[in-house]
Write a protein that holds these residues in place. Sequence first.
Motif, PDB file in Angstrom:
ATOM      1  N   VAL A 140      -3.169  14.855   1.231  1.00 44.42           N
ATOM      2  CA  VAL A 140      -2.935  13.569   0.567  1.00 44.42           C
ATOM      3  C   VAL A 140      -4.045  12.567   0.884  1.00 44.42           C
ATOM      4  O   VAL A 140      -4.475  11.825  -0.001  1.00 44.42           O
ATOM      5  CB  VAL A 140      -1.547  12.997   0.931  1.00 44.42           C
ATOM      6  N   ALA A 141      -4.544  12.547   2.114  1.00 42.90           N
ATOM      7  CA  ALA A 141      -5.606  11.599   2.470  1.00 42.90           C
ATOM      8  C   ALA A 141      -6.857  11.843   1.626  1.00 42.90           C
ATOM      9  O   ALA A 141      -7.476  10.895   1.116  1.00 42.90           O
ATOM     10  CB  ALA A 141      -5.927  11.680   3.958  1.00 42.90           C
ATOM     11  N   ALA A 142      -7.224  13.104   1.449  1.00 44.82           N
ATOM     12  CA  ALA A 142      -8.385  13.435   0.614  1.00 44.82           C
ATOM     13  C   ALA A 142      -8.120  13.048  -0.834  1.00 44.82           C
ATOM     14  O   ALA A 142      -9.003  12.515  -1.516  1.00 44.82           O
ATOM     15  CB  ALA A 142      -8.710  14.928   0.727  1.00 44.82           C
ATOM     16  N   ALA A 143      -6.900  13.308  -1.315  1.00 47.52           N
ATOM     17  CA  ALA A 143      -6.548  12.929  -2.691  1.00 47.52           C
ATOM     18  C   ALA A 143      -6.633  11.416  -2.866  1.00 47.52           C
ATOM     19  O   ALA A 143      -7.123  10.922  -3.885  1.00 47.52           O
ATOM     20  CB  ALA A 143      -5.144  13.425  -3.027  1.00 47.52           C
ATOM     21  N   ARG A 178       1.292   2.948  -3.536  1.00 41.99           N
ATOM     22  CA  ARG A 178       1.674   2.947  -2.120  1.00 41.99           C
ATOM     23  C   ARG A 178       0.822   3.959  -1.393  1.00 41.99           C
ATOM     24  O   ARG A 178       0.834   5.139  -1.735  1.00 41.99           O
ATOM     25  CB  ARG A 178       3.151   3.294  -1.968  1.00 41.99           C
ATOM     26  N   PRO A 179       0.040   3.526  -0.397  1.00 41.53           N
ATOM     27  CA  PRO A 179      -0.833   4.449   0.339  1.00 41.53           C
ATOM     28  C   PRO A 179      -0.038   5.551   1.039  1.00 41.53           C
ATOM     29  O   PRO A 179       1.170   5.451   1.220  1.00 41.53           O
ATOM     30  CB  PRO A 179      -1.535   3.553   1.366  1.00 41.53           C
ATOM     31  N   ALA A 180      -0.757   6.580   1.438  1.00 41.21           N
ATOM     32  CA  ALA A 180      -0.149   7.728   2.101  1.00 41.21           C
ATOM     33  C   ALA A 180       0.510   7.320   3.415  1.00 41.21           C
ATOM     34  O   ALA A 180      -0.092   6.618   4.222  1.00 41.21           O
ATOM     35  CB  ALA A 180      -1.212   8.791   2.361  1.00 41.21           C
ATOM     36  N   VAL A 181       1.756   7.765   3.576  1.00 37.14           N
ATOM     37  CA  VAL A 181       2.489   7.560   4.829  1.00 37.14           C
ATOM     38  C   VAL A 181       3.321   8.808   5.105  1.00 37.14           C
ATOM     39  O   VAL A 181       3.746   9.496   4.176  1.00 37.14           O
ATOM     40  CB  VAL A 181       3.426   6.326   4.803  1.00 37.14           C
ATOM     41  N   LYS A 182       3.546   9.079   6.380  1.00 30.25           N
ATOM     42  CA  LYS A 182       4.439  10.168   6.753  1.00 30.25           C
ATOM     43  C   LYS A 182       5.861   9.622   6.715  1.00 30.25           C
ATOM     44  O   LYS A 182       6.186   8.648   7.404  1.00 30.25           O
ATOM     45  CB  LYS A 182       4.109  10.725   8.128  1.00 30.25           C
ATOM     46  N   GLU A 183       6.690  10.237   5.889  1.00 28.56           N
ATOM     47  CA  GLU A 183       8.065   9.790   5.710  1.00 28.56           C
ATOM     48  C   GLU A 183       8.954  10.297   6.839  1.00 28.56           C
ATOM     49  O   GLU A 183       8.605  11.271   7.506  1.00 28.56           O
ATOM     50  CB  GLU A 183       8.603  10.311   4.364  1.00 28.56           C
ATOM     51  N   TRP A 214      11.427  12.082   6.677  1.00 25.04           N
ATOM     52  CA  TRP A 214      11.810  13.479   6.413  1.00 25.04           C
ATOM     53  C   TRP A 214      10.638  14.437   6.613  1.00 25.04           C
ATOM     54  O   TRP A 214      10.738  15.620   6.329  1.00 25.04           O
ATOM     55  CB  TRP A 214      12.411  13.643   5.022  1.00 25.04           C
ATOM     56  N   GLY A 215       9.488  13.919   7.090  1.00 24.18           N
ATOM     57  CA  GLY A 215       8.384  14.771   7.497  1.00 24.18           C
ATOM     58  C   GLY A 215       7.295  15.019   6.474  1.00 24.18           C
ATOM     59  O   GLY A 215       6.255  15.578   6.820  1.00 24.18           O
ATOM     60  N   LEU A 216       7.495  14.627   5.225  1.00 30.60           N
ATOM     61  CA  LEU A 216       6.457  14.799   4.211  1.00 30.60           C
ATOM     62  C   LEU A 216       5.501  13.620   4.222  1.00 30.60           C
ATOM     63  O   LEU A 216       5.893  12.500   4.544  1.00 30.60           O
ATOM     64  CB  LEU A 216       7.088  14.930   2.815  1.00 30.60           C
ATOM     65  N   VAL A 217       4.255  13.866   3.854  1.00 26.93           N
ATOM     66  CA  VAL A 217       3.285  12.788   3.700  1.00 26.93           C
ATOM     67  C   VAL A 217       3.256  12.484   2.202  1.00 26.93           C
ATOM     68  O   VAL A 217       2.982  13.373   1.393  1.00 26.93           O
ATOM     69  CB  VAL A 217       1.882  13.194   4.203  1.00 26.93           C
ATOM     70  N   GLU A 218       3.565  11.232   1.826  1.00 23.81           N
ATOM     71  CA  GLU A 218       3.663  10.859   0.422  1.00 23.81           C
ATOM     72  C   GLU A 218       2.781   9.664   0.097  1.00 23.81           C
ATOM     73  O   GLU A 218       2.661   8.735   0.885  1.00 23.81           O
ATOM     74  CB  GLU A 218       5.108  10.520   0.050  1.00 23.81           C
ATOM     75  N   MET A 219       2.198   9.715  -1.091  1.00 24.20           N
ATOM     76  CA  MET A 219       1.422   8.606  -1.638  1.00 24.20           C
ATOM     77  C   MET A 219       1.884   8.422  -3.073  1.00 24.20           C
ATOM     78  O   MET A 219       2.121   9.401  -3.786  1.00 24.20           O
ATOM     79  CB  MET A 219      -0.074   8.929  -1.617  1.00 24.20           C
ATOM     80  N   TRP A 220       2.001   7.181  -3.520  1.00 23.25           N
ATOM     81  CA  TRP A 220       2.484   6.897  -4.862  1.00 23.25           C
ATOM     82  C   TRP A 220       1.384   6.292  -5.724  1.00 23.25           C
ATOM     83  O   TRP A 220       0.652   5.401  -5.280  1.00 23.25           O
ATOM     84  CB  TRP A 220       3.666   5.934  -4.807  1.00 23.25           C
ATOM     85  N   ILE A 221       1.284   6.797  -6.951  1.00 25.85           N
ATOM     86  CA  ILE A 221       0.411   6.233  -7.976  1.00 25.85           C
ATOM     87  C   ILE A 221       1.275   6.113  -9.235  1.00 25.85           C
ATOM     88  O   ILE A 221       2.464   6.431  -9.195  1.00 25.85           O
ATOM     89  CB  ILE A 221      -0.838   7.105  -8.232  1.00 25.85           C
ATOM     90  N   ALA A 222       0.697   5.654 -10.331  1.00 26.02           N
ATOM     91  CA  ALA A 222       1.425   5.588 -11.600  1.00 26.02           C
ATOM     92  C   ALA A 222       0.449   5.882 -12.724  1.00 26.02           C
ATOM     93  O   ALA A 222      -0.746   5.585 -12.616  1.00 26.02           O
ATOM     94  CB  ALA A 222       2.049   4.209 -11.783  1.00 26.02           C
ATOM     95  N   ASP A 223       0.966   6.476 -13.786  1.00 25.87           N
ATOM     96  CA  ASP A 223       0.098   6.734 -14.937  1.00 25.87           C
ATOM     97  C   ASP A 223      -0.057   5.438 -15.743  1.00 25.87           C
ATOM     98  O   ASP A 223       0.534   4.411 -15.380  1.00 25.87           O
ATOM     99  CB  ASP A 223       0.614   7.929 -15.752  1.00 25.87           C
TER     100      ASP A 223
END
Length: 130
Positions: A75-78, A91-96, A98-107
């Motif tokens: 995710v950091a590279a993305a 929303r920048p990448a964060v470790k949730e 529940w253990g997943l690293v998530e980043m949010w964008i929108a089309d």
Amino acid sequence: MVHVLSSRILLHPTDPERSRAFYGEQLGLSVYREFGTGSERGTVYFLGGGFLEVSGRARTPPDPAVRLWMQVPDVAAAQEELTAAGVRIVRPAVKEPWGLVEMWIADPDGTPIVLVEVPAGHPLRYRPGT
């Protein structure tokens, strides 16, 4: 039981050219196939184990309850690549928790897209019997 051979998500954007530029150029999704002609032609992109079809034209943006979940290896590279390509990071990448690293964008129509990294050792990487 339904025997699914293939699957795809269908999006009808308000501006098909703008959406094709976003998914094809900014996100860099590979094209599986195209059909039709003109500005409202359909484009189907590879999405890992499925497909994303951008076709037709809608008068209003899709309901924000529709979301895309895309797993990526890093995710950091993305985030760096997408920022360089001019994609706004919602929303920048964060470790949730529940253990997943998530980043949010929108089309371009505001459809939420979550890019997810599944870290080593996470239960999603575990397959019973292996």
